[in-house]
Design an enzyme around this catalytic site. Structure first.
Site, PDB file in Angstrom:
ATOM      1  N   ARG A 111       0.887  -1.319   0.032  1.00 21.47           N
ATOM      2  CA  ARG A 111      -0.022  -0.096  -0.008  1.00 21.47           C
ATOM      3  C   ARG A 111       0.768   1.197  -0.192  1.00 21.47           C
ATOM      4  NH1 ARG A 111      -3.294  -2.979   3.538  1.00 21.47           N
ATOM      5  NH2 ARG A 111      -5.073  -3.676   2.411  1.00 21.47           N
TER       6      ARG A 111
ATOM      7  N   LYS B 198       2.968  10.641 -12.241  1.00 19.46           N
ATOM      8  CA  LYS B 198       2.319   9.752 -12.930  1.00 19.46           C
ATOM      9  C   LYS B 198       2.827   8.288 -13.014  1.00 19.46           C
ATOM     10  CE  LYS B 198      -0.520  12.616 -16.104  1.00 19.46           C
ATOM     11  NZ  LYS B 198      -0.724  13.153 -17.345  1.00 19.46           N
TER      12      LYS B 198
ATOM     13  N   GLU C  30      10.452  17.597 -25.518  1.00 20.59           N
ATOM     14  CA  GLU C  30       9.618  17.663 -24.341  1.00 20.59           C
ATOM     15  C   GLU C  30      10.180  18.947 -23.974  1.00 20.59           C
ATOM     16  OE1 GLU C  30       6.897  16.248 -23.769  1.00 20.59           O
ATOM     17  OE2 GLU C  30       7.239  14.243 -24.540  1.00 20.59           O
TER      18      GLU C  30
ATOM     19  N   LYS D 143       7.345  22.314 -15.299  1.00 21.63           N
ATOM     20  CA  LYS D 143       6.455  20.995 -14.969  1.00 21.63           C
ATOM     21  C   LYS D 143       6.037  21.023 -13.420  1.00 21.63           C
ATOM     22  CE  LYS D 143       5.335  16.303 -15.570  1.00 21.63           C
ATOM     23  NZ  LYS D 143       5.445  15.101 -16.325  1.00 21.63           N
TER      24      LYS D 143
ATOM     25  N   GLU E 297      -4.627  16.618 -12.959  1.00 18.72           N
ATOM     26  CA  GLU E 297      -5.234  16.850 -14.335  1.00 18.72           C
ATOM     27  C   GLU E 297      -6.639  17.566 -14.425  1.00 18.72           C
ATOM     28  OE1 GLU E 297      -2.697  14.905 -17.314  1.00 18.72           O
ATOM     29  OE2 GLU E 297      -4.266  14.878 -18.672  1.00 18.72           O
TER      30      GLU E 297
ATOM     31  N   ARG F 128      -2.533  21.291 -16.230  1.00 21.41           N
ATOM     32  CA  ARG F 128      -1.461  19.994 -16.400  1.00 21.41           C
ATOM     33  C   ARG F 128      -1.609  19.550 -17.837  1.00 21.41           C
ATOM     34  NH1 ARG F 128       0.727  15.182 -12.550  1.00 21.41           N
ATOM     35  NH2 ARG F 128       2.066  14.441 -14.045  1.00 21.41           N
TER      36      ARG F 128
ATOM     37  N   ASN G  52       0.252  18.129 -22.733  1.00 24.72           N
ATOM     38  CA  ASN G  52       0.067  17.279 -23.868  1.00 24.72           C
ATOM     39  C   ASN G  52       0.082  17.828 -25.115  1.00 24.72           C
ATOM     40  OD1 ASN G  52      -0.449  14.869 -22.257  1.00 24.72           O
ATOM     41  ND2 ASN G  52      -2.616  15.483 -21.748  1.00 24.72           N
TER      42      ASN G  52
ATOM     43  N   HIS H 290       0.721  16.114 -28.405  1.00 28.84           N
ATOM     44  CA  HIS H 290       0.521  14.570 -28.230  1.00 28.84           C
ATOM     45  C   HIS H 290      -0.731  13.953 -28.941  1.00 28.84           C
ATOM     46  CE1 HIS H 290       3.591  15.726 -25.293  1.00 28.84           C
ATOM     47  NE2 HIS H 290       3.666  14.383 -24.699  1.00 28.84           N
TER      48      HIS H 290
ATOM     49  N   HIS I 199       0.481  10.987 -30.438  1.00 28.34           N
ATOM     50  CA  HIS I 199      -0.097   9.616 -30.315  1.00 28.34           C
ATOM     51  C   HIS I 199      -0.647   8.862 -31.327  1.00 28.34           C
ATOM     52  CE1 HIS I 199      -0.327  10.618 -25.832  1.00 28.34           C
ATOM     53  NE2 HIS I 199       0.856  10.060 -25.992  1.00 28.34           N
TER      54      HIS I 199
ATOM     55  N   HIS J  11       8.850   8.394 -29.324  1.00 22.99           N
ATOM     56  CA  HIS J  11       7.677   9.303 -28.782  1.00 22.99           C
ATOM     57  C   HIS J  11       8.045  10.815 -29.162  1.00 22.99           C
ATOM     58  CE1 HIS J  11       4.610  10.774 -26.285  1.00 22.99           C
ATOM     59  NE2 HIS J  11       5.518  11.436 -25.441  1.00 22.99           N
TER      60      HIS J  11
HETATM   61  P1  NAD Z   1      13.194   4.312 -21.936  1.00 17.48           P
HETATM   62  O1  NAD Z   1      12.905   4.344 -20.323  1.00 17.48           O
HETATM   63  O2  NAD Z   1      12.918   2.878 -22.616  1.00 17.48           O
HETATM   64  O3  NAD Z   1      14.858   4.499 -22.264  1.00 17.48           O
HETATM   65  C1  NAD Z   1      15.317   4.430 -23.660  1.00 17.48           C
HETATM   66  C2  NAD Z   1      16.688   3.605 -23.667  1.00 17.48           C
HETATM   67  O4  NAD Z   1      17.509   4.419 -23.025  1.00 17.48           O
HETATM   68  C3  NAD Z   1      16.353   2.420 -23.043  1.00 17.48           C
HETATM   69  O5  NAD Z   1      16.982   1.293 -23.621  1.00 17.48           O
HETATM   70  C4  NAD Z   1      17.410   2.374 -21.716  1.00 17.48           C
HETATM   71  O6  NAD Z   1      17.873   1.457 -21.208  1.00 17.48           O
HETATM   72  C5  NAD Z   1      18.400   3.664 -22.233  1.00 17.48           C
HETATM   73  N1  NAD Z   1      18.959   4.247 -20.974  1.00 17.48           N
HETATM   74  C6  NAD Z   1      18.391   4.718 -20.071  1.00 17.48           C
HETATM   75  N2  NAD Z   1      19.183   5.765 -19.369  1.00 17.48           N
HETATM   76  C7  NAD Z   1      20.500   5.397 -20.017  1.00 17.48           C
HETATM   77  C8  NAD Z   1      21.646   6.399 -20.249  1.00 17.48           C
HETATM   78  N3  NAD Z   1      21.831   7.158 -19.051  1.00 17.48           N
HETATM   79  N4  NAD Z   1      22.585   5.733 -21.139  1.00 17.48           N
HETATM   80  C9  NAD Z   1      22.371   4.998 -21.825  1.00 17.48           C
HETATM   81  N5  NAD Z   1      21.040   4.261 -22.091  1.00 17.48           N
HETATM   82  C10 NAD Z   1      20.203   4.624 -21.527  1.00 17.48           C
HETATM   83  O7  NAD Z   1      12.345   5.406 -22.636  1.00 17.48           O
HETATM   84  P2  NAD Z   1      12.320   6.986 -22.190  1.00 17.48           P
HETATM   85  O8  NAD Z   1      12.103   7.899 -23.308  1.00 17.48           O
HETATM   86  O9  NAD Z   1      13.261   7.553 -21.002  1.00 17.48           O
HETATM   87  O10 NAD Z   1      10.926   7.145 -21.350  1.00 17.48           O
HETATM   88  C11 NAD Z   1       9.555   6.465 -22.323  1.00 17.48           C
HETATM   89  C12 NAD Z   1       8.819   5.933 -21.250  1.00 17.48           C
HETATM   90  O11 NAD Z   1       8.157   7.401 -20.417  1.00 17.48           O
HETATM   91  C13 NAD Z   1       7.339   5.668 -22.082  1.00 17.48           C
HETATM   92  O12 NAD Z   1       6.828   4.546 -21.421  1.00 17.48           O
HETATM   93  C14 NAD Z   1       6.506   6.587 -21.705  1.00 17.48           C
HETATM   94  O13 NAD Z   1       5.040   6.417 -21.581  1.00 17.48           O
HETATM   95  C15 NAD Z   1       6.868   7.235 -20.253  1.00 17.48           C
HETATM   96  N6  NAD Z   1       6.498   8.745 -19.911  1.00 17.48           N
HETATM   97  C16 NAD Z   1       5.983   8.814 -18.713  1.00 17.48           C
HETATM   98  C17 NAD Z   1       5.558  10.146 -18.300  1.00 17.48           C
HETATM   99  C18 NAD Z   1       4.995  10.375 -16.810  1.00 17.48           C
HETATM  100  O14 NAD Z   1       4.533  11.466 -16.469  1.00 17.48           O
HETATM  101  N7  NAD Z   1       4.977   9.323 -15.886  1.00 17.48           N
HETATM  102  C19 NAD Z   1       5.929  11.194 -19.166  1.00 17.48           C
HETATM  103  C20 NAD Z   1       6.519  10.939 -20.248  1.00 17.48           C
HETATM  104  C21 NAD Z   1       6.881   9.568 -20.625  1.00 17.48           C
HETATM  105  N1  GLY Z   2       3.629  13.858 -19.352  1.00 17.18           N
HETATM  106  C1  GLY Z   2       2.581  14.706 -18.866  1.00 17.18           C
HETATM  107  C2  GLY Z   2       2.177  14.824 -17.512  1.00 17.18           C
HETATM  108  O1  GLY Z   2       3.071  14.456 -16.722  1.00 17.18           O
HETATM  109  O2  GLY Z   2       1.119  15.255 -17.205  1.00 17.18           O
END
Ligand code: NAD
Ligand code: GLY
Length: 354
Positions: free
Chosen positions: A121, A143, A185, A227, A237, A242, A246, A249, A253, A266
């Site tokens: 929890r 998120k 971003e 942010k 949101e 917030r 997007n 997006h 998307h 992305h």
């Molecule tokens: P990812 O986590 O897949 O990382 C991209 C690649 O980089 C991976 O292969 C990873 O292993 C590698 N990597 C990470 N750090 C590294 C480093 N310092 N050196 C070398 N390689 C490294 O992708 P991402 O773009 O970081 O994240 C995408 C995800 O984030 C999506 O699932 C998306 O939905 C999510 N997201 C979430 C939010 C939120 O608010 N929670 C916002 C935007 C995106």
């Molecule tokens: N990436 C959009 C949000 O965190 O609201």
């Protein structure tokens, strides 16, 4: 060193940003009153690069760190991964006070964050983002979650971390394409909220791409502060503020879904989506100045695409129809009034999007 506050009452937390800060993780966690075992959720690639520094830092502050590996890539942002993670964490005998450290990109952050929000929890969550996208976006704001076969991020929770520690030096091991993915971003924050930041990016883009530490700290700092300000005022949101994050997006998307998440990242899809949204803003008379050309010029200098890729138009329209922001059959889209000011608008005819 930049220090940013996310103000959310008793769930407020700090974002620390500097070059070389990874070695100070243990100290920052101890300052929060945390101690004992710490589960470091990461993947093989990131662990190979940075687990050693993290382990040393945690041990020197009296923690007993345990690495917990998940698969690398979006396909591992799944409930299957969650089950395995629960098995591993509970098998370690974790307690409610055991911190979960998310060491990695957005996939690790979202999965580890959701595990922290649900396991026993709620466990203390520490975000240590290692991609540019994770540093400026996913690690801040709470998120968390995983994908479902019906869509991305459909299962999850809002769960704020106790601390976000950003070391911009880790960005040096990213591929150029991964770094540029996060730049989309970064540009977005300037476009929707901060003309001065947009102008700073226009002045310094090449230096940022050379990974100059001072420029990186400033860039990531302003992005996070933007942010943080929006999340502090609209955590769930619910007011529309917030939701401005997007920007780009809806079409982004749509492109990702139409291309079945293959061959496009992305940030690349969002870059194209932002230019499309800026063009629509001009065409429909919402923008008081020419925004699309200026935006696409900056994105191109960041090495990002700005033209629609070739693919079946029908699949894009289908993807747009299932976009989460469609309410009551009406598409709500974020448009630009000017550089630095985004607004929410309803657009009835889906064909106006593309
Ligand atoms: P990812 O986590 O897949 O990382 C991209 C690649 O980089 C991976 O292969 C990873 O292993 C590698 N990597 C990470 N750090 C590294 C480093 N310092 N050196 C070398 N390689 C490294 O992708 P991402 O773009 O970081 O994240 C995408 C995800 O984030 C999506 O699932 C998306 O939905 C999510 N997201 C979430 C939010 C939120 O608010 N929670 C916002 C935007 C995106
Ligand atoms: N990436 C959009 C949000 O965190 O609201």
């Amino acid at each position: 060193m930049e220090k940013i506050n996310v103000s959310l009452g008793d769930r407020s937390y700090r974002i620390w940003i500097s070059g070389g800060s990874l070695g100070g993780l243990g100290k920052r966690m101890a300052e929060l009153g945390l101690s004992g075992r710490a589960a470091v959720v990461t993947n093989r690639r990131v662990a190979g690069l940075y687990y050693g520094v993290v382990e040393k830092s945690l041990r020197s502050s009296g923690f007993n760190p345990v690495p917990v590996l998940i698969g690398d890539g979006e396909r591992f942002k799944s409930l299957e991964t969650m089950w395995r993670l629960y098995d591993r964490l509970l098998g370690l005998g974790i307690e409610r006070s055991t911190p979960i450290v998310a060491l990695g990109g957005g996939v690790v952050g979202d999965v580890a964050g959701f595990a922290a929000s649900t396991c026993l929890r709620g466990l203390p969550l520490i975000q240590v983002p290692t991609t540019l996208l994770a540093q400026v976006d996913s690690s801040v704001g709470g998120k968390t979650g995983v994908d479902h076969r019906m869509g991305k991020n459909l299962i999850g929770a809002f769960y704020q971390p106790k601390l976000v520690l950003v070391d911009v030096d880790v960005l040096r091991s990213l591929t150029g394409r991964e770094f540029r993915n996060g730049m989309a971003e970064v540009v977005k924050y300037g476009a929707i909220r901060d003309l001065k930041f947009f102008e700073y990016l226009e002045g310094r883009m090449e230096n940022i791409l050379k990974l100059n530490t001072a420029d990186l700290v400033k860039t990531v700092g302003i992005a996070c502060a933007t942010k943080a300000g929006m999340v502090s005022r609209d955590e769930r949101e619910s007011t529309g503020l917030r939701a401005l994050l997007n920007f780009g997006h809806t079409v982004g998307h749509g492109i990702e879904a139409a291309m079945k998440y293959r061959g496009v990242k992305h940030g690349e899809a969002v870059a194209i989506g932002m230019v499309k949204a800026a063009e629509i803003s001009e065409r429909r008379g919402f923008a008081s100045e020419l925004v699309a050309g200026r935006l696409s010029k900056l994105l191109e200098r960041a090495g990002l695409p700005t033209d629609m890729p070739r693919f079946d138009r029908a699949s894009l329209i289908k993807a747009l129809r299932v976009d989460k922001k469609i309410a009551g059959g009406i598409n709500r889209m974020i448009l630009l009034e000017r550089i630095g000011k985004a607004v929410f608008k309803e657009v009835k005819n889906i064909n106006e999007f593309i």
